[in-house]
Each structure stands twice: as structure tokens, then as C-alpha cells.
Design an enzyme around this catalytic site. Structure first.
Site, PDB file in Angstrom:
ATOM      1  N   HIS A  46      68.603  82.199 -12.939  1.00  0.00           N
ATOM      2  CA  HIS A  46      69.319  82.226 -13.818  1.00  0.00           C
ATOM      3  C   HIS A  46      68.668  82.734 -15.410  1.00  0.00           C
ATOM      4  CE1 HIS A  46      72.891  81.949 -11.675  1.00  0.00           C
ATOM      5  NE2 HIS A  46      72.427  80.828 -11.085  1.00  0.00           N
ATOM      6  N   ARG A  71      62.503  77.361  -9.252  1.00  0.00           N
ATOM      7  CA  ARG A  71      63.794  77.777  -8.453  1.00  0.00           C
ATOM      8  C   ARG A  71      63.612  79.354  -8.512  1.00  0.00           C
ATOM      9  NH1 ARG A  71      70.261  76.957  -9.453  1.00  0.00           N
ATOM     10  NH2 ARG A  71      69.800  77.780 -11.432  1.00  0.00           N
ATOM     11  N   ASP A  85      51.320  81.081  -4.497  1.00  0.00           N
ATOM     12  CA  ASP A  85      49.970  81.631  -4.979  1.00  0.00           C
ATOM     13  C   ASP A  85      49.594  81.226  -6.482  1.00  0.00           C
ATOM     14  OD1 ASP A  85      49.794  82.256  -2.417  1.00  0.00           O
ATOM     15  OD2 ASP A  85      49.869  84.267  -2.819  1.00  0.00           O
ATOM     16  N   GLN A 147      69.088  74.749  -1.581  1.00  0.00           N
ATOM     17  CA  GLN A 147      70.167  74.399  -2.488  1.00  0.00           C
ATOM     18  C   GLN A 147      71.598  74.615  -1.444  1.00  0.00           C
ATOM     19  OE1 GLN A 147      69.351  76.416  -6.620  1.00  0.00           O
ATOM     20  NE2 GLN A 147      70.999  75.118  -6.666  1.00  0.00           N
ATOM     21  N   GLU A 149      75.398  75.016  -1.919  1.00  0.00           N
ATOM     22  CA  GLU A 149      76.080  75.244  -2.992  1.00  0.00           C
ATOM     23  C   GLU A 149      77.551  76.107  -2.498  1.00  0.00           C
ATOM     24  OE1 GLU A 149      73.899  77.144  -6.124  1.00  0.00           O
ATOM     25  OE2 GLU A 149      72.610  78.110  -4.423  1.00  0.00           O
ATOM     26  N   ASP A 175      78.283  76.546  -8.250  1.00  0.00           N
ATOM     27  CA  ASP A 175      78.667  77.338  -7.450  1.00  0.00           C
ATOM     28  C   ASP A 175      79.631  76.694  -6.269  1.00  0.00           C
ATOM     29  OD1 ASP A 175      77.635  79.746  -8.375  1.00  0.00           O
ATOM     30  OD2 ASP A 175      75.722  79.126  -8.026  1.00  0.00           O
TER      31      ASP A 175
END
Length: 255
Positions: A46, A71, A85, A147, A149, A175
Site C-alpha cells: 500500500h 510485505r 535476494d 496474511q 484477511e 480487509d
């Protein structure tokens, strides 16, 4: 990698407090590390953070005990590979709905034979200085958090929790409320009921469970009492806006 540090705390049932990083300037991560958080979630889902910016945030945690978790945008093989990586010790993958999606997401984060992650660890392996050591420990130490949600995911949760390689789950209450037609009403009884079910199922499966909360101490401690093991206590922008609002109000009152 210092992902093992957070894994050990969660396995020992030690309450872990974190926050969210959304600003592009890595100075914010350095400041938050200095506050003593157990972990930080660098949010690319987000927030406007590209992979180059994420690497700078990871660099800002070097030498600290605060564990950075990225995230990601989505359960994507290419992006997860890039994030790992550049040295992320852990990832959080949003919107996982069933066992098949969980297995696929986890496979993207693990090297063969356990997964299908392509090899090229670059910074994660010390720029070729620690390749043998990295290969030996990468799959064991990487933190993979899925997650939960959506209310329909709860029906599949027992199977998700059995997937090999899963480190923890994280509840997204906003969510979750939206999936119930109650967007924003995170304290609604129906939303709280589903949250309680998720926590109970995770505890029964001995899988660490986390949740996003406000920065209020009573809220955070309340979640720990409910059986949650790790909590994000507010966000970088929330902490800044609250401090600014409080300061300005206090000054104007005195004036």
C-alpha cells in the site's frame, strides 16, 4: 540474515512488538530501530516503495536487533525472489485464501527441493562472500508470513496452517471487515468473532499469529492476552501525525 532472531522469539512465545514502514526515506527505519521494536514491516503493498527503496530500508536495519519484514505486493515469484535476494530476512504475503495458494506462495520463497526460488542471492549472501553458508541456512531461516484477511479463508485455515514452511500468519482486520460488508468496523462483533476464530485455530496448530493494531499500549497488550504473539503497534505516519497533533494542541492550549 536475522530472521532466526524473530523466529526464536515467536517459538518461545515472547510477545513481539513492531510497526509499519511506509515512508521512502530510510531514516525513518533507523529511527524506529532505535526505539527498540522487535520487528518492522516494510510495506510495498500500500505504500510507494520500489525494490531499490526497500533495499535502503533493509540497509538501515543492519547491526540492529529489529528484524525487517517486507510485505510484498502479491504472491509473485519474481518479486519475492528480488526481495529475498536484496536481504529481506522475512516476507509477508497478502490475501492468501486456501491451501493451494499457501503452498505456491511458500514455494516461491524456498530453494529446491522444498521450493522453486531461483538462485542469485546477491546482498543476502554477502555479495558472494557467504554463498555456502547462505545455501545451508536460507530455507531454514527465512520468515514466511501469510496474511489471513477474508472471512472465507477461515474455512480453509486448518489446511493452510499445516502447509510445510509456514512461519506464521498475520490477521488483516480491515480487509477482513470489508469481506464481511463491514469495511472499517474492525470492532464489530462479527469481525471480532472471526478474529477470535483465527487466533484459536492458529494457537491450536502451534503457528504464531500476529495482527495489526493501534499504537495504544492497552490495545497492543490486549491482543497479547488474547493469544496473539506479534503485533504491529501503529504506523510510521500514524505515530508522526499523532505526535504532531498532540504537540500543536498542547502548545496552543498553553498560549
Amino acid at each position: 540474515m536475522n530472521g532466526k532472531l524473530l523466529k526464536n522469539k515467536l517459538e518461545a512465545k515472547k510477545p513481539c512488538v513492531g510497526s509499519w514502514v511506509t515512508f521512502t526515506d530510510p531514516t525513518i527505519t533507523e529511527i524506529l530501530c532505535g526505539a527498540g521494536y522487535d520487528f518492522l514491516v516494510i510495506d510495498t503493498e500500500h505504500a510507494p516503495l520500489g525494490v531499490e527503496t526497500v533495499q535502503l530500508h533493509l540497509l538501515a536495519t543492519k547491526g540492529e536487533d529489529t528484524v525487517p519484514i517486507v510485505r510484498v505486493l502479491w504472491s509473485d515469484l519474481v518479486y519475492l525472489k528480488q526481495v529475498l535476494d536484496i536481504g529481506a530476512p522475512g516476507v509477508m504475503i497478502p490475501m492468501v485464501h486456501n491451501k493451494e495458494e499457501a503452498e505456491k506462495a511458500i514455494s516461491f520463497c524456498l530453494y529446491p527441493p522444498e521450493g522453486i526460488r531461483g538462485f542469485g542471492p546477491r546482498r543476502a549472501a554477502g555479495y558472494d562472500r557467504r554463498i555456502p553458508e547462505y545455501i545451508e541456512k536460507a530455507n531454514e531461516e527465512v520468515l514466511i508470513i501469510l496474511q489471513i484477511e477474508h472471512f472465507e479463508t477461515v474455512e480453509n485455515l486448518e489446511e493452510i496452517l499445516k502447509v510445510k514452511g509456514l512461519s506464521a500468519i498475520f490477521i488483516g482486520p480491515w480487509d477482513l471487515s470489508g469481506s464481511l460488508g463491514l469495511l472499517g468496523e474492525i470492532n464489530h462483533p462479527r469481525v471480532r468473532k472471526y478474529v477470535d476464530i483465527i487466533i484459536e485455530k492458529a494457537n491450536n496448530a502451534n503457528i504464531p499469529v500476529g495482527i495489526a493494531a493501534s499504537s495504544k499500549a492497552e490495545d497492543v497488550v490486549g491482543w497479547f492476552k488474547k493469544g496473539v504473539e506479534f503485533v504491529t503497534a501503529g504506523t510510521d505516519y500514524g505515530l508522526l501525525s499523532q505526535a504532531c497533533d498532540s504537540s500543536v494542541v498542547s502548545i496552543k492550549q498553553l498560549l
